[in-house]
Design a protein around this motif. Structure first.
Motif, PDB file in Angstrom:
ATOM      1  N   LEU A  98      -1.796   2.937   6.097  1.00 41.32           N
ATOM      2  CA  LEU A  98      -0.395   3.229   5.819  1.00 41.32           C
ATOM      3  C   LEU A  98      -0.077   4.702   6.050  1.00 41.32           C
ATOM      4  O   LEU A  98       1.004   5.043   6.529  1.00 41.32           O
ATOM      5  CB  LEU A  98      -0.050   2.831   4.383  1.00 41.32           C
ATOM      6  N   ALA A  99      -1.030   5.579   5.752  1.00 41.50           N
ATOM      7  CA  ALA A  99      -0.805   7.010   5.973  1.00 41.50           C
ATOM      8  C   ALA A  99      -0.633   7.323   7.457  1.00 41.50           C
ATOM      9  O   ALA A  99       0.175   8.176   7.831  1.00 41.50           O
ATOM     10  CB  ALA A  99      -1.961   7.819   5.392  1.00 41.50           C
ATOM     11  N   ARG A 100      -1.388   6.629   8.290  1.00 42.54           N
ATOM     12  CA  ARG A 100      -1.290   6.874   9.736  1.00 42.54           C
ATOM     13  C   ARG A 100      -0.105   6.172  10.373  1.00 42.54           C
ATOM     14  O   ARG A 100       0.457   6.647  11.350  1.00 42.54           O
ATOM     15  CB  ARG A 100      -2.579   6.427  10.430  1.00 42.54           C
ATOM     16  N   ARG A 101       0.250   5.004   9.851  1.00 40.79           N
ATOM     17  CA  ARG A 101       1.344   4.220  10.421  1.00 40.79           C
ATOM     18  C   ARG A 101       2.257   3.706   9.307  1.00 40.79           C
ATOM     19  O   ARG A 101       2.287   2.514   9.010  1.00 40.79           O
ATOM     20  CB  ARG A 101       0.788   3.021  11.186  1.00 40.79           C
ATOM     21  N   PRO A 102       3.031   4.592   8.680  1.00 41.44           N
ATOM     22  CA  PRO A 102       3.851   4.182   7.541  1.00 41.44           C
ATOM     23  C   PRO A 102       4.942   3.171   7.892  1.00 41.44           C
ATOM     24  O   PRO A 102       5.443   2.478   7.015  1.00 41.44           O
ATOM     25  CB  PRO A 102       4.462   5.494   7.043  1.00 41.44           C
ATOM     26  N   GLU A 103       5.255   3.056   9.152  1.00 39.96           N
ATOM     27  CA  GLU A 103       6.306   2.116   9.563  1.00 39.96           C
ATOM     28  C   GLU A 103       5.808   0.682   9.716  1.00 39.96           C
ATOM     29  O   GLU A 103       6.617  -0.240   9.833  1.00 39.96           O
ATOM     30  CB  GLU A 103       6.944   2.579  10.888  1.00 39.96           C
ATOM     31  N   GLU A 104       4.514   0.475   9.715  1.00 44.51           N
ATOM     32  CA  GLU A 104       3.975  -0.869   9.942  1.00 44.51           C
ATOM     33  C   GLU A 104       4.240  -1.776   8.750  1.00 44.51           C
ATOM     34  O   GLU A 104       3.827  -1.509   7.621  1.00 44.51           O
ATOM     35  CB  GLU A 104       2.477  -0.813  10.245  1.00 44.51           C
ATOM     36  N   GLU A 105       4.917  -2.862   9.038  1.00 48.58           N
ATOM     37  CA  GLU A 105       5.300  -3.822   8.003  1.00 48.58           C
ATOM     38  C   GLU A 105       4.083  -4.430   7.309  1.00 48.58           C
ATOM     39  O   GLU A 105       4.087  -4.636   6.091  1.00 48.58           O
ATOM     40  CB  GLU A 105       6.159  -4.924   8.621  1.00 48.58           C
ATOM     41  N   TRP A 106       3.023  -4.716   8.073  1.00 48.63           N
ATOM     42  CA  TRP A 106       1.821  -5.325   7.485  1.00 48.63           C
ATOM     43  C   TRP A 106       1.216  -4.423   6.410  1.00 48.63           C
ATOM     44  O   TRP A 106       0.927  -4.868   5.301  1.00 48.63           O
ATOM     45  CB  TRP A 106       0.789  -5.622   8.573  1.00 48.63           C
ATOM     46  N   ALA A 107       1.039  -3.138   6.722  1.00 46.48           N
ATOM     47  CA  ALA A 107       0.452  -2.219   5.761  1.00 46.48           C
ATOM     48  C   ALA A 107       1.345  -2.073   4.526  1.00 46.48           C
ATOM     49  O   ALA A 107       0.850  -2.021   3.400  1.00 46.48           O
ATOM     50  CB  ALA A 107       0.207  -0.864   6.405  1.00 46.48           C
ATOM     51  N   GLN A 108       2.638  -2.037   4.723  1.00 50.32           N
ATOM     52  CA  GLN A 108       3.570  -1.951   3.598  1.00 50.32           C
ATOM     53  C   GLN A 108       3.464  -3.184   2.702  1.00 50.32           C
ATOM     54  O   GLN A 108       3.459  -3.070   1.469  1.00 50.32           O
ATOM     55  CB  GLN A 108       5.000  -1.807   4.099  1.00 50.32           C
TER      56      GLN A 108
END
Length: 64
Positions: free
Chosen positions: A36-46
């Protein structure tokens, strides 16, 4: 073999839940949080962070 005392059962269950909480915390901090830190926009990680946060809170309460 369990004793006949419910207090012993509860203590065993709490110990098991503390182990689950440790594993969930490791997944949360060691795997998903860096994602999430690297790709905060990714819905899966959110989604994973939101669900793990709720599950961790519930398990932590049960393990007390």
């Amino acid at each position: 073999m369990f004793s006949d005392a419910p207090a012993d059962w509860i203590e065993y269950e709490k110990k098991q839940l503390r182990q689950v909480l440790g594993r969930l915390t490791w997944v949360f901090t060691g795997t998903v949080a860096p994602h999430l830190a690297r790709r905060p926009e990714e819905e899966w990680a959110q989604l994973v962070i939101a669900q793990l946060t709720a599950v961790r809170a519930t398990v932590a309460q049960l393990a007390k």
